[in-house]
Design a protein around this motif. Structure first.
Motif, PDB file in Angstrom:
ATOM      1  N   ALA A 168       0.766  -1.336   0.030  1.00  0.00           N
ATOM      2  CA  ALA A 168       0.007   0.049  -0.011  1.00  0.00           C
ATOM      3  C   ALA A 168       1.069   1.263   0.020  1.00  0.00           C
ATOM      4  O   ALA A 168       0.503   2.217  -0.793  1.00  0.00           O
ATOM      5  CB  ALA A 168      -1.020  -0.293   1.131  1.00  0.00           C
ATOM      6  N   LEU A 172       1.044   4.099  -2.574  1.00  0.00           N
ATOM      7  CA  LEU A 172       1.072   5.620  -2.242  1.00  0.00           C
ATOM      8  C   LEU A 172       2.044   6.364  -2.689  1.00  0.00           C
ATOM      9  O   LEU A 172       2.086   7.616  -3.268  1.00  0.00           O
ATOM     10  CB  LEU A 172       0.872   5.715  -0.664  1.00  0.00           C
ATOM     11  CG  LEU A 172       0.716   7.139  -0.181  1.00  0.00           C
ATOM     12  CD1 LEU A 172      -0.924   7.619  -0.973  1.00  0.00           C
ATOM     13  CD2 LEU A 172       0.507   7.260   1.344  1.00  0.00           C
ATOM     14  N   ILE A 175       1.817   7.132  -6.415  1.00  0.00           N
ATOM     15  CA  ILE A 175       0.794   8.226  -6.385  1.00  0.00           C
ATOM     16  C   ILE A 175       1.380   9.542  -6.349  1.00  0.00           C
ATOM     17  O   ILE A 175       1.092  10.655  -6.946  1.00  0.00           O
ATOM     18  CB  ILE A 175      -0.404   7.827  -5.731  1.00  0.00           C
ATOM     19  CG1 ILE A 175      -1.179   6.718  -5.966  1.00  0.00           C
ATOM     20  CG2 ILE A 175      -1.487   9.261  -5.646  1.00  0.00           C
ATOM     21  CD1 ILE A 175      -2.419   6.445  -5.019  1.00  0.00           C
ATOM     22  N   PHE A 429       1.994   2.003   9.427  1.00  0.00           N
ATOM     23  CA  PHE A 429       2.459   1.941   7.844  1.00  0.00           C
ATOM     24  C   PHE A 429       3.937   2.313   7.929  1.00  0.00           C
ATOM     25  O   PHE A 429       4.403   3.422   8.603  1.00  0.00           O
ATOM     26  CB  PHE A 429       1.737   3.016   7.077  1.00  0.00           C
ATOM     27  CG  PHE A 429       0.242   2.377   6.914  1.00  0.00           C
ATOM     28  CD1 PHE A 429      -0.942   2.872   7.646  1.00  0.00           C
ATOM     29  CD2 PHE A 429       0.116   1.510   5.717  1.00  0.00           C
ATOM     30  CE1 PHE A 429      -2.121   2.529   7.216  1.00  0.00           C
ATOM     31  CE2 PHE A 429      -1.213   1.285   5.330  1.00  0.00           C
ATOM     32  CZ  PHE A 429      -2.525   1.573   6.104  1.00  0.00           C
TER      33      PHE A 429
ATOM     34  N   GLY B  14      -6.678   1.669   6.114  1.00  0.00           N
ATOM     35  CA  GLY B  14      -7.144   1.115   4.816  1.00  0.00           C
ATOM     36  C   GLY B  14      -8.245   2.263   4.304  1.00  0.00           C
ATOM     37  O   GLY B  14      -8.151   2.435   2.998  1.00  0.00           O
ATOM     38  N   LEU B  17      -6.489   5.126   2.672  1.00  0.00           N
ATOM     39  CA  LEU B  17      -5.971   4.932   1.298  1.00  0.00           C
ATOM     40  C   LEU B  17      -6.804   4.590   0.311  1.00  0.00           C
ATOM     41  O   LEU B  17      -6.665   5.126  -0.893  1.00  0.00           O
ATOM     42  CB  LEU B  17      -5.309   3.485   1.524  1.00  0.00           C
ATOM     43  CG  LEU B  17      -4.254   3.191   0.569  1.00  0.00           C
ATOM     44  CD1 LEU B  17      -3.209   3.969  -0.061  1.00  0.00           C
ATOM     45  CD2 LEU B  17      -3.722   1.726   0.326  1.00  0.00           C
ATOM     46  N   VAL B  20      -7.827   8.109  -0.949  1.00  0.00           N
ATOM     47  CA  VAL B  20      -6.825   8.627  -1.723  1.00  0.00           C
ATOM     48  C   VAL B  20      -7.202   8.214  -3.078  1.00  0.00           C
ATOM     49  O   VAL B  20      -6.989   9.007  -3.896  1.00  0.00           O
ATOM     50  CB  VAL B  20      -5.498   8.540  -1.084  1.00  0.00           C
ATOM     51  CG1 VAL B  20      -4.487   8.969  -2.202  1.00  0.00           C
ATOM     52  CG2 VAL B  20      -5.516   9.277   0.017  1.00  0.00           C
ATOM     53  N   GLY B  21      -7.132   6.830  -3.209  1.00  0.00           N
ATOM     54  CA  GLY B  21      -7.171   6.017  -4.615  1.00  0.00           C
ATOM     55  C   GLY B  21      -8.374   6.577  -5.161  1.00  0.00           C
ATOM     56  O   GLY B  21      -8.346   6.992  -6.474  1.00  0.00           O
TER      57      GLY B  21
END
Lengths: 499, 150
Positions: A168, A172, A175, A429, B14, B17, B20-21
């Protein structure tokens, strides 16, 4: 051998020796201090090089570059703050070693690893240049894409936490890499109207915010429990035979890996150190030691990043393609002095090329001599009560970030990423894979685009040839492994303990 | 009905994220998708957006049935350090490098409960002197040392 007939005589002049010394000393200093890195130092010193002889200038700038890779691990090990972005991996096992009282050993091993990595890198540089040039010419977009994709997926498996969360983070990072003007179409993406984002987010700012600031915040509290004084006697630095052997093998593997990745443009010491770490973890009979102070986890990445840095000069000097932003600046310095790097350079400027290579040897010897006794000083520097250290580092990070472009926007970004970085920490994270995704993002998109163009839109065209196919298969295998682990719920690394 | 166990960290993470996606995905159409053979500026963002939504959702869904909470937030250092950076950024153009560094340093010191006022002042003074020496005298950075804001 031109190295001895041309190179050493050039490198051993008083002037060039002096500049070499200045370069490597500054490089180590800058590498030790979190917040300022080789990139900033080289950029700041670039104008000064206008006034000195081109060989001396490049010798000094190069010295800063590889010198910083020696110092970068010091803060990583002692404070869990990477001195340079590529030393981020060394935090993972280096800091636990400090917690176990083995800081001196870790520092000694990383210095040795850096030295051996550099030496092996230089040897590779010298003897394999013709072969390497041919190899990288074989690399078309499909091969680059496959290599980068594999690198990304491998990066996720290094995350200490959950591999799923690490993937993930890679996504990110990709992105975040989108922000800015798209090279192909000129379309500016995700800039939110800020002109300063036209070129995207600055890597230095991102790394400092995500790693440095968030670590500073967390450490103010946790440093109270930090073991204060540690023996930095010479004896404390010497590894046991078993440790030395394991470290030695890790160093050789790391150096080999680094030497392979250095010449490839687009990959760099950061990626090489990640992969070296992943390799060690994967082939170790006792992988559970990693993350808790495994000496291979410190030796391999440091050897790899030094080997990469030395061999990174290959594409710059031989093809004129800079593999990393810092290389780009060094390339710029060469061009300012009227030297066009490329296949002809070795022939047209043999004194520069061989003088530089000779200076690499000299510089690394100086570094090893400097660093072993200086380990004590660096350690003492970083061992001051944390409450004296962290405000200093905060100030340095601010200045370092601002001085990149004299742009307050960069400081604002630092703020944002510090906030986000700490938030990510709280959410469990890992920031490290994000950095890799960020650096590779634009490049992997470019290669993907080109590969698809050549393959006429057919995804299967990506499996072009043995290199690309092998890498893609490995990447897919890793991804599938993660998925299976998630579905089965066998993420033992993420399993929380019941209260 | 039994209380639903959720790993708060993963649920929030989660979800963020995935959001954002989703945002990236929604914007990607505006950049022009093109085809697989000739990608527009929006093609890669679209792929990333979809991937992020997928992974974010999996993480969030997976958090159901697991336990896990947040680690304690270090409010004081967090606020102190972030405010220090903010103040530096806001003032450096107006008052010059040295006062901005001094302000940032002092604010950062506030993050640690144990530091005394005198200690902090001495530390900041040393840092400012060092900064002046290394960056302005030594490296000749083109930043004004001190400036009058009025």
């Amino acid at each position: 051998m031109e190295l001895f007939t041309v190179g050493f005589p050039v490198a051993l002049t008083m002037q060039n020796l002096a500049f070499c010394f200045v370069g490597v000393f500054l490089g180590t200093f800058v590498g030790v201090l979190p917040g300022i890195g080789a990139l900033a130092a080289i950029s700041l010193l670039l104008p000064i090089t206008y006034y000195i002889d081109s060989i001396s200038a490049i010798v000094m700038l190069a010295g800063i570059y590889y010198g910083s890779e020696y110092g970068g691990s010091t803060a990583s090990i002692l404070l869990r703050i990477p001195g340079t972005a590529s030393s981020a991996v060394t935090c993972i096992d280096g800091y636990p070693m400090t917690q176990q009282g083995k800081a001196a050993l870790a520092l000694f091993i990383t210095t040795m690893a850096s030295f051996v990595g550099s030496i092996i890198g230089i040897l590779v540089l010298m003897f394999l240049i013709p072969i390497i040039v041919v190899l990288t010419m074989e690399f078309g977009p499909a091969q680059y894409f496959a290599a980068m994709l594999f690198g990304l997926v491998a990066a996720a498996t290094i995350g200490q936490g959950d591999p799923l969360k690490s993937i993930a983070m890679v996504v990110l990072g990709l992105i975040l890499g989108l922000i800015g003007a798209d090279v192909n179409s000129g379309v500016v993406r995700f800039d939110f109207g800020f002109l300063s984002l036209y070129d995207g987010i600055s890597l230095v700012t991102l790394a400092m915010g995500l790693f440095g600031v968030s670590e500073l915040i967390a450490s103010v509290v946790s440093s109270k429990q930090r073991a204060s004084k540690q023996p930095i006697a010479f004896r404390a630095m010497i590894p046991s035979f078993d440790e030395g052997l394991r470290a030695g093998k890790a160093i050789l593997r790391g150096s080999g890996l680094g030497s392979v990745f250095g010449p490839l443009p687009g990959t760099g010491p950061l990626m090489a150190s990640f992969l070296a770490y992943a390799l060690e973890k994967r082939i170790s009979p006792t992988p559970e030691r990693f993350g808790k102070g495994a000496i291979e986890g410190v030796a391999a990445p440091e050897a790899a990043n030094n080997a990469t840095i030395q061999t990174a000069f290959v594409p710059t000097l031989s093809l004129g393609i800079p593999g990393t932003p810092t290389m780009a600046i060094i390339l710029g310095a060469l061009m300012i002095h009227g030297i066009i790097p490329g296949p002809r350079m070795i022939d047209t400027h043999p004194d520069l090329f061989w003088g530089l290579v000779a200076s690499f040897w000299i510089g690394n010897v100086i570094l090893v001599i400097l660093n072993v006794p200086l380990i004590g000083i660096w350690v003492r520097l970083l061992q001051m009560p944390y409450r004296y250290l962290y405000p200093t580092v905060v100030c340095l990070i601010c200045i370092g970030t601002y001085s990149l472009n004299n742009n307050v926007f960069d400081v604002a970004m630092l703020f944002v990423f510090g906030f986000v970085g700490y938030g990510m920490r709280l959410l469990g994270f890992e920031p490290a894979p994000l950095l890799i995704g960020f650096v590779l993002g634009p490049m992997i998109e470019e290669q993907f685009r080109r590969a698809m163009l050549l393959a006429r839109g057919n995804v299967l065209g990506l499996f072009d040839g043995p290199i690309a196919t092998t890498l893609l298969v490995m990447a897919l295998a890793l991804a599938v492994w993660v998925l299976v682990a998630v579905v089965r719920g066998t993420d033992h690394r993420a399993a929380p303990t019941e209260p | 009905m039994p209380r639903l166990k959720v790993d708060a960290k993963d649920a929030v993470g989660g979800l963020l994220l995935a959001l954002v996606g989703a945002y990236v995905l929604s914007q990607s159409f505006g950049y022009g998708l093109g085809t697989a053979r000739r990608m527009g500026a929006g093609y890669f963002p679209m792929i990333l957006g979809i991937t992020a939504v997928a992974i974010g959702s999996v993480i969030a869904l997976r958090s159901i049935g697991r336990t896990g909470g947040f680690e304690p937030v270090a409010w004081r250092p967090a606020v102190a350090i972030l405010v220090a950076i903010a103040v530096f950024g806001l003032t450096v153009r107006h008052v010059g490098l040295l006062p901005a560094v001094a302000a940032a340093g002092l604010l950062a010191c506030l993050g640690d409960r144990e530091i005394g006022a005198i200690e902090a002042l001495v530390l900041v003074a040393v840092v400012v002197a060092g900064v002046w020496l290394v960056f302005l005298v030594g490296l000749q950075l083109p930043i004004a040392a001190v400036r009058m804001p009025f």
